[in-house]
Design an enzyme around this catalytic site. Structure first.
Site, PDB file in Angstrom:
ATOM      1  N   LYS A   1      77.052  31.277  22.351  1.00 28.04           N
ATOM      2  CA  LYS A   1      77.862  30.079  22.051  1.00 28.04           C
ATOM      3  C   LYS A   1      77.767  29.080  23.181  1.00 28.04           C
ATOM      4  O   LYS A   1      77.651  27.892  22.976  1.00 28.04           O
ATOM      5  CB  LYS A   1      79.339  30.463  21.929  1.00 28.04           C
ATOM      6  CG  LYS A   1      79.696  31.270  20.752  1.00 28.04           C
ATOM      7  CD  LYS A   1      81.204  31.469  20.695  1.00 28.04           C
ATOM      8  CE  LYS A   1      81.699  32.612  21.570  1.00 28.04           C
ATOM      9  NZ  LYS A   1      81.360  33.953  21.054  1.00 28.04           N
TER      10      LYS A   1
ATOM     11  N   LYS B   1      68.759  33.766  25.640  1.00 29.40           N
ATOM     12  CA  LYS B   1      69.707  34.609  24.903  1.00 29.40           C
ATOM     13  C   LYS B   1      70.570  33.741  23.988  1.00 29.40           C
ATOM     14  O   LYS B   1      71.076  32.704  24.431  1.00 29.40           O
ATOM     15  CB  LYS B   1      70.601  35.350  25.906  1.00 29.40           C
ATOM     16  CG  LYS B   1      71.700  36.148  25.240  1.00 29.40           C
ATOM     17  CD  LYS B   1      72.822  36.502  26.201  1.00 29.40           C
ATOM     18  CE  LYS B   1      73.969  37.112  25.459  1.00 29.40           C
ATOM     19  NZ  LYS B   1      75.223  36.521  25.388  1.00 29.40           N
TER      20      LYS B   1
ATOM     21  N   LYS C   1      79.918  32.819  33.867  1.00 29.60           N
ATOM     22  CA  LYS C   1      80.913  32.006  33.165  1.00 29.60           C
ATOM     23  C   LYS C   1      81.418  30.881  34.068  1.00 29.60           C
ATOM     24  O   LYS C   1      81.590  29.748  33.611  1.00 29.60           O
ATOM     25  CB  LYS C   1      82.071  32.865  32.672  1.00 29.60           C
ATOM     26  CG  LYS C   1      81.675  33.708  31.464  1.00 29.60           C
ATOM     27  CD  LYS C   1      82.828  34.535  30.941  1.00 29.60           C
ATOM     28  CE  LYS C   1      82.412  35.317  29.705  1.00 29.60           C
ATOM     29  NZ  LYS C   1      83.411  36.294  29.291  1.00 29.60           N
TER      30      LYS C   1
END
Ligand code: ADP
Ligand code: TRP
Length: 321
Positions: free
Chosen positions: A192, A189, A110
């Site tokens: 979003k 994968k 992230k």
């Protein structure tokens, strides 16, 4: 058997979320005690906008119910409506080694994607452990990307039980092997944050745009192709009826599969697949009073369970003097 899982209200639901987590949860209805919730506290690590988060929280609840979650057969609530979870998070934090969190891929991924590296993001797995342990969940259906977080939750539970006596049930992940990772339009994968999603609740035009964006090679219709290596086929086979999957597989293997035609058929299939849910969702979103009422009742039920665990934990840790 107690089954629990949560979904972040941070954006539009895609087929990866549905297959990885929501569908298994919904299929678990009737098999045990189901605990499902919208993790708005976790979403704060990436969404810092009042209107957006409040709205997405209600929409995520509508998504879940539209796809089949029956609040009468589950405990269904919004995470922040059960404040005991943040208290438990602190207790667990005090026995969570830094190294355990430093090893988490999700945090590193992230941050690499540009999400602010906050303390909340770093300690995200501890809040998730609190979610799971507070309700003494035995089984947690999630996508493969959450497996490490489940291991962290187990590690923390073991540490707690060793230090303060048997208190927490050790949770097991439930990851369905074939759908562990749903590929996105680029073959990576579906996520979003990669911009490679196929949304579930969107207009026909947007759906078509998503599907048309699926990346394929430049083979001609008559060329022989390997279906298993084709991202389009890999998504197609998840949703198409078995006889269509077999027919299209034959076309790949014998020449005759046109990517454009397969894509158009996939648009049709997806549109039909989610038709009922789409209609249900429209009704739910139009009746926010009802949604709020369902969530308030769910929070009350969830708190009943949470209070029991937190009371025991307070006692075990010496908070009662
Ligand atoms: P995203 O990667 O789009 O941000 P989330 O991290 O919010 O999705 O994931 C919500 C749930 O959906 C998790 O249980 C996760 O494991 C599952 N999930 C997300 N993407 C996929 C995928 N491509 N395949 C299978 N499961 C997925
Ligand atoms: N971390 C999960 C995700 O990103 C969401 C989540 C939060 C969760 N708490 C949970 C999932 C507890 C299962 C159980 O998808």
């Amino acid at each position: 058997m107690r089954i629990l899982s949560g979904i972040q209200p941070s954006g539009k639901l895609h087929v990866g979320n549905y297959l990885g987590m929501m569908k298994p949860m919904i299929e678990n209805m009737g098999r045990g005690e189901l605990f499902a919730f919208v993790v708005n506290l976790h979403a704060l690590t990436s969404v810092q906008n009042r209107e957006q988060l409040a709205n997405d929280t209600l929409e995520a609840a509508a998504d879940f119910m539209a796809l089949g979650l029956d609040p009468d057969q589950a405990v269904f609530w919004v995470q922040s409506d059960v404040p005991e979870v943040t208290e438990l998070m602190w207790y667990l934090s005090s026995l969570t080694p830094m190294g355990l969190l430093e090893r988490c891929h999700s945090y590193k991924d992230k941050v690499a994607k540009g999400i602010l590296s906050s303390h909340g993001l770093f300690s995200y797995p501890v809040l998730m452990a609190a979610d799971i342990l507070l309700f003494q969940a035995e089984v947690v259906p999630v996508g493969k990307d959450q497996k490490q977080h489940l291991e962290v939750a187990r590690d923390i539970a073991i540490k707690f039980n060793n230090a303060f006596g048997e208190t927490f049930v050790l949770p097991e992940p439930q990851i369905s092997a074939d759908l562990a990772t749903v590929p996105g339009t680029d073959g990576a994968k579906m996520s979003k944050s990669y911009g490679n999603t196929i949304g579930i609740f969107q207009t026909a035009k947007q759906l078509k745009k998503n599907v048309m964006a699926i990346v394929t090679d430049a083979a001609a219709i008559e060329d022989i192709k390997d279906p298993e290596k084709c991202n389009l086929f890999n998504i197609f086979k998840i949703f198409a009826p078995p006889e269509r999957t077999e027919a299209v597989r034959d076309q790949y293997l014998n020449g005759g599969a046109g990517y454009g035609y397969v894509k158009l058929e996939l648009v049709e299939i997806l549109w039909e697949y989610f038709r009922e849910a789409r209609e249900k969702r429209e009704e739910l979103v139009a009746d926010q009073g009802y949604l709020r009422e369902v969530l308030a009742k769910g929070a009350e039920k969830a708190r009943g369970h949470a209070v029991k665990t937190i009371d025991l934990v307070r006692d075990r840790m010496g908070m009662k003097y």
